[in-house]
Design an enzyme around this catalytic site. Structure first.
Site, short mmCIF file in Angstrom:
data_model
loop_
_atom_site.label_atom_id
_atom_site.label_comp_id
_atom_site.label_asym_id
_atom_site.label_seq_id
_atom_site.Cartn_x
_atom_site.Cartn_y
_atom_site.Cartn_z
N GLU A 1 -45.17 16.04 21.53
CA GLU A 1 -45.01 17.46 21.25
C GLU A 1 -46.16 18.23 21.91
OE1 GLU A 1 -42.47 18.69 19.89
OE2 GLU A 1 -41.55 17.08 18.72
N ASP B 1 -22.12 16.77 16.70
CA ASP B 1 -23.19 17.35 15.89
C ASP B 1 -23.95 18.40 16.67
OD1 ASP B 1 -24.72 17.38 13.38
OD2 ASP B 1 -26.35 16.56 14.58
#
Length: 297
Positions: A214, A239
Site C-alpha cells: 500500500e 462481485d
C-alpha cells in the site's frame, strides 16, 4: 486402519492407487497444476518405495512362525505408510520427477487456468485448437489465453454495469499480472479474486489474508490485508460488477461510458487503489488489451 484420500488443499494423504485420491488429485490439478505435479511425483515415488519394500520382504527368508493373513495385511499397511513418509523429501526421486514433468509441460503448465463455475479449462497457449497465433502475437500466448478465458464473464459484467468488457478484463489483467500473481489462499489454491477486492466489515463470504503493498504518504509499505475469496473467476467478475453498480463511490466510474481514461481516473479518484500511478497504468493496460483483441479478432 484407513488411509485417507486427498482432500482439496491437503496433500500427501493417499497414493495414486486410491480411486478417491485420484479424483481429488484431478480437482487439485484444475486449481493449481504446479502443486498437483509435485503431488503426483510424490505419489509415484511412494509407489516405487512400496514396491521396493515388497520386493525386499519377498527376498528375505521367513520362518513362517506367527504369520497369517492378518499379519500380512498389517505388514502391507505398514509398508504403505512408511513409503508415504519417505516420499517427497528434498533431493529425492519425486523432486527429480517433478522437475522432469515441469520441463515437459513448459509454458502450457504456467499458463493453465480454470473457471470453476463453467468447468472449463484453458491452457493459455493462445490457440483454440484450430489455428496457431499469427506471427505478430508470438510471445503473447499468456495474454491471449487470459483474454479468451475471461471473455464471457467480462461480457456478462458489461451487461450488468454498462462498463465495456475490455476495460474490466484489462483491469483484471493489471491486478493479477495476467494471472501470474493471483491472490492465493493459505493452502496455495487460487482465491479467484482477479480484481484485488478487499474484504471489508460488511463482507460475509470467504476471505484470505496476504501481504500486499500500500502507498501511504507517497511511500510503499508492506501490510497484511484480508481479501475476498470466490469459488470461480466468473463469481469474481459478478462481485466486481455488483461493487461497481451498487457502491455510490463508483457511480462516476460507471458513468464514464466508453472512455478508457475516464474509467481509469474515475477508479483512482474513487480510491480503488493507493498507487498514485494507478490510472496511468490501467489506461496503458486497456490500450494493450484493445490491441490484442483487434489482433485476434
Amino acid at each position: 486402519m484407513a488411509i485417507n484420500p486427498i482432500q482439496p488443499g491437503l496433500q500427501g494423504q493417499s497414493l495414486a492407487s486410491d480411486t478417491k485420491g485420484v479424483d481429488a488429485l484431478r480437482y487439485s490439478a484444475s486449481k493449481d497444476p504446479k502443486a498437483a505435479i509435485k503431488e503426483t511425483a510424490k505419489q509415484f515415488e511412494g509407489l516405487f518405495m512400496q514396491q521396493l519394500m515388497k520386493s525386499m520382504r519377498q527376498a528375505t527368508l521367513s520362518s513362517g512362525m506367527l504369520e497369517n493373513s492378518g499379519t500380512q495385511m498389517g505388514t502391507e499397511l505398514l509398508d504403505t505408510q512408511l513409503a508415504q513418509s519417505l516420499s517427497g523429501r528434498p533431493g529425492g526421486l519425486s523432486e527429480m520427477i517433478a522437475k522432469h514433468l515441469e520441463r515437459q509441460l513448459g509454458e502450457p503448465l504456467a499458463n493453465m487456468a480454470k473457471d470453476a463455475a463453467s468447468a472449463q479449462t484453458v491452457a493459455a497457449t493462445g490457440q483454440t485448437g484450430t489455428a496457431p497465433l499469427p506471427a505478430a502475437l508470438q510471445g503473447k500466448e499468456r495474454q491471449v489465453g487470459f483474454l479468451k478465458l475471461h471473455d464471457s464473464a467480462a461480457k456478462a459484467a458489461e451487461a450488468e454495469t454498462g462498463i465495456p468488457a475490455t476495460f474490466m478484463v484489462a483491469q483484471a489483467a493489471h491486478e493479477s499480472g495476467w494471472g501470474r500473481h493471483e491472490i492465493r489462499n493459505a493452502d496455495g489454491s487460487s482465491s479467484f479474486n482477479l480484481f484485488g477486492i478487499k474484504a471489508g466489515k460488511d463482507w460475509t463470504g470467504p476471505t484470505t489474508t496476504v501481504t500486499t503493498t500500500e502507498v501511504v504518504n507517497g511511500q510503499p509499505h508492506k501490510v497484511q490485508a484480508r481479501f475476498r475469496a470466490y469459488a470461480s473467476y466468473e463469481e469474481s467478475f459478478k462481485d466486481y460488477a455488483k461493487l461497481m453498480k451498487d457502491n455510490p463511490r463508483y457511480s462516476k466510474v460507471v458513468a464514464a461510458g466508453n472512455s478508457a481514461q475516464g474509467f481509469a481516473h474515475g477508479l483512482q479518484r474513487a480510491g480503488y487503489a493507493t498507487d498514485p500511478e494507478y490510472a496511468k497504468k490501467l489506461t496503458n493496460m486497456i490500450n494493450t488489451t484493445l490491441r490484442l483483441q483487434r489482433a485476434t479478432a
